[in-house]
Design an enzyme around this catalytic site. Sequence first.
Site, PDB file in Angstrom:
ATOM      1  N   GLU A 125       0.805  -1.223   0.000  1.00  0.00           N
ATOM      2  CA  GLU A 125       0.000   0.000   0.000  1.00  0.00           C
ATOM      3  C   GLU A 125       0.835   1.269   0.000  1.00  0.00           C
ATOM      4  OE1 GLU A 125       0.226  -2.313   2.396  1.00  0.00           O
ATOM      5  OE2 GLU A 125       0.290  -1.440   4.402  1.00  0.00           O
ATOM      6  N   HIS A 150      -8.339  -3.669  -0.970  1.00  0.00           N
ATOM      7  CA  HIS A 150      -7.524  -3.809   0.245  1.00  0.00           C
ATOM      8  C   HIS A 150      -6.424  -2.739   0.289  1.00  0.00           C
ATOM      9  CE1 HIS A 150      -5.510  -6.145   3.517  1.00  0.00           C
ATOM     10  NE2 HIS A 150      -4.452  -5.545   3.007  1.00  0.00           N
ATOM     11  N   GLU A 151      -5.670  -2.643  -0.786  1.00  0.00           N
ATOM     12  CA  GLU A 151      -4.558  -1.674  -0.782  1.00  0.00           C
ATOM     13  C   GLU A 151      -5.083  -0.245  -0.685  1.00  0.00           C
ATOM     14  OE1 GLU A 151      -1.980  -3.125  -0.131  1.00  0.00           O
ATOM     15  OE2 GLU A 151      -2.497  -5.123  -0.848  1.00  0.00           O
ATOM     16  N   HIS A 193      -6.035   0.811   2.802  1.00  0.00           N
ATOM     17  CA  HIS A 193      -4.893   1.217   3.625  1.00  0.00           C
ATOM     18  C   HIS A 193      -4.674   2.738   3.581  1.00  0.00           C
ATOM     19  CE1 HIS A 193      -3.066  -2.302   5.351  1.00  0.00           C
ATOM     20  NE2 HIS A 193      -2.965  -2.944   4.206  1.00  0.00           N
ATOM     21  N   GLU A 252      -3.830  -4.157   9.524  1.00  0.00           N
ATOM     22  CA  GLU A 252      -4.372  -5.185   8.626  1.00  0.00           C
ATOM     23  C   GLU A 252      -5.779  -5.657   8.983  1.00  0.00           C
ATOM     24  OE1 GLU A 252      -3.188  -5.522   5.888  1.00  0.00           O
ATOM     25  OE2 GLU A 252      -1.111  -4.848   6.085  1.00  0.00           O
ATOM     26  N   ASP A 272       8.778 -10.257  10.067  1.00  0.00           N
ATOM     27  CA  ASP A 272       8.535 -11.072   8.868  1.00  0.00           C
ATOM     28  C   ASP A 272       8.245 -12.526   9.224  1.00  0.00           C
ATOM     29  OD1 ASP A 272       8.900  -8.960   7.206  1.00  0.00           O
ATOM     30  OD2 ASP A 272      10.964  -9.461   6.659  1.00  0.00           O
ATOM     31  N   TYR A 274      -4.911 -10.101  10.016  1.00  0.00           N
ATOM     32  CA  TYR A 274      -5.865  -9.681   8.989  1.00  0.00           C
ATOM     33  C   TYR A 274      -7.273 -10.184   9.328  1.00  0.00           C
ATOM     34  CZ  TYR A 274      -1.806  -8.862   5.883  1.00  0.00           C
ATOM     35  OH  TYR A 274      -0.636  -8.417   5.332  1.00  0.00           O
TER      36      TYR A 274
HETATM   37 ZN   LIG Z   1      -2.680  -5.010   3.924  1.00  0.00          ZN
END
Ligand SMILES: [Zn+2]
Length: 622
Positions: A287, A311-312, A315, A334, A389, A397
């Site tokens: 995003e 979704h993006e 953001h 998220e 990560d 999410y």
């Molecule tokens: Zn996302």
Amino acid sequence: MRSLQLLGVYMASSMSVAAEPPLPATEPHSYANPQQIRVREVALDLAVDFERRRLSGTVDLAIEHVDPKARELLLDTRALDIEQVQTRAEKGDWKAAEFKLAAPDRVLGSRLGIAVPGDAQSVRVRYSTVPDASGLQWLTPEQTAGKRQPFLFTQSQAIHARSWIPLQDTPLVRAPYRARIKTPKGLRAVMSAEMHDEPDADGRWRFEMPQPIPSYLIALAVGDLAFKSTGKRTGVYAEPSMLDRAAHEFAETEKTIELAEKTYGPYRWGRYDLLVLPPSFPYGGMENPRLTFVTPSVITGDRKLVSLIAHELAHSWSGNLVTNATWSDFWLNEGFTTYLTYRLTEAQYGQAFGDMERVLGYHDLLDSMERADVADRSLIRETPAADPDEVFSSIPYERGELFLVWLEQRFGREAFDAFLRGWFDDHAFKSATTAQFLAYLQDKLLARQPGKVSAVQLDAWLKVPGLPDSAVLPTSSALTEVEQQRERWLSGKLGTAQLPAKNWAVQQWQLFLDSMPERVTLDQLRQLDARFKLTGTSNQILGSSWLRLRLAAGDKSAWPAAETYLLGAGRMRLITPLYRALAKTPEGLAFAKQVYAKAAPGYHPIAREAVERILRGEQAGV
Ligand SMILES: [Zn+2]
């Protein structure tokens, strides 16, 4: 840890008027000391060298002495070659500064300490990146769609900006940025900022992001890029050979922005463009403000996977406008965004379509919950993860989304929409913690409609590993029908020719394949393939689902197709399930290692890490 303590204190005094708790002073994934000296502006001047695979030049950081006595600025770096550091007082000249680069930590990189006089207003670091910088991916011409020019793109989230810019690499710190990027002739640079259409006389592309953003949203790509407008605020950048297909796929983006603005307030970033990346982009989308980076795997020609764009885009409110202050608050980015995505998808493509996406998301959640360590199943952890990560999964999410759906049902959609709009407006261009969200929730909803939600219930959503029993689970009649048909097909009551799958949406196919019971036989899979030509499908999402199923069923004849697929794709969500399926047997694991050795040069460093974790026998993550 900090969030939990604040949560406890907050809940104990939940009847008082909520003052939001302060942001933490520092953050566990950064060496920065913004509570003493804070970076207020970032200005980059970099040259892109494809032959040596490096960026080199300077960054100028405007600083504020928050603590007037502080004399050392701490920055994050990872594997940067630092050549020179200078400081400058207002209207003064640049003067050499002493600096100390600490020994590297595997996850956090190296702390860069810079001695700054009390009157210093700016710091300049002259540096270059290394060829395997974790936030940069350098592609050869062969690895692009057009095959003629090289390509470079950055991925700064979560803590990779420090591998290409020395800065305070924490979402606690927000700053506007400017950049000048010199590229080889014939190549175009684009960034997450306002852009000029032409380079200046020296061949430098100029950029400006006037709003303060966290470092993980600084983004750059360089390649053979063309642009096509798709609406008054929207357009697509892509390699010329992809441009028309991409512009067609994403033609409805302006409409999605308008829908989002109706409920969540104005879009505050000016333009919203998309950049289509080569297949090795490790995520679905990133995003980056004003310029979402997107995988080509969603370009199918039928606009059926555009919920990724919703979704993006979402953001632009949750994440970019109001940002998780620490990576332990990732669900604020998220979970909110997933909730907004489903709302936007539902508004644009109808309830039935939205329901299908929700059900698939819930399946992802169950899958992630099963694989994740207990500590990673709740929305906030007791202690921060060592490496953000490593714990990346669907949980923040989809569990975050279910939490917000649950709140919506308790308070009603109208009240909840107003609450979310207020959250975005009141925290615009700020970073926020879970404790601040809870304080705001208390003040704006719980106190106004008392008795609907208890502190114990909030804890169950945020801190307890298992999903609360009160979760409102999604259902989709279109998908239930597919499950019933699959059941009859598996038991032999429905022939393969009778499956009404020719008209299935990609989401129906995904459900059919992704949650196939283990009792499916190789013969049944062969019949499916003969009728629906699933091996070699041009839809990359279904291609991954289908191959995973064949591999999981022990179908060795799928190995060559899996190899071809793994050499051509790079999105982690698509490749990791195949590696994971192969790694289940010693023979499969040996084959997976062979394939990986060939495929790795085309994968992004973040994807390489994820695959290597699977090949080492660690199952968590993506
Ligand atoms: Zn996302």
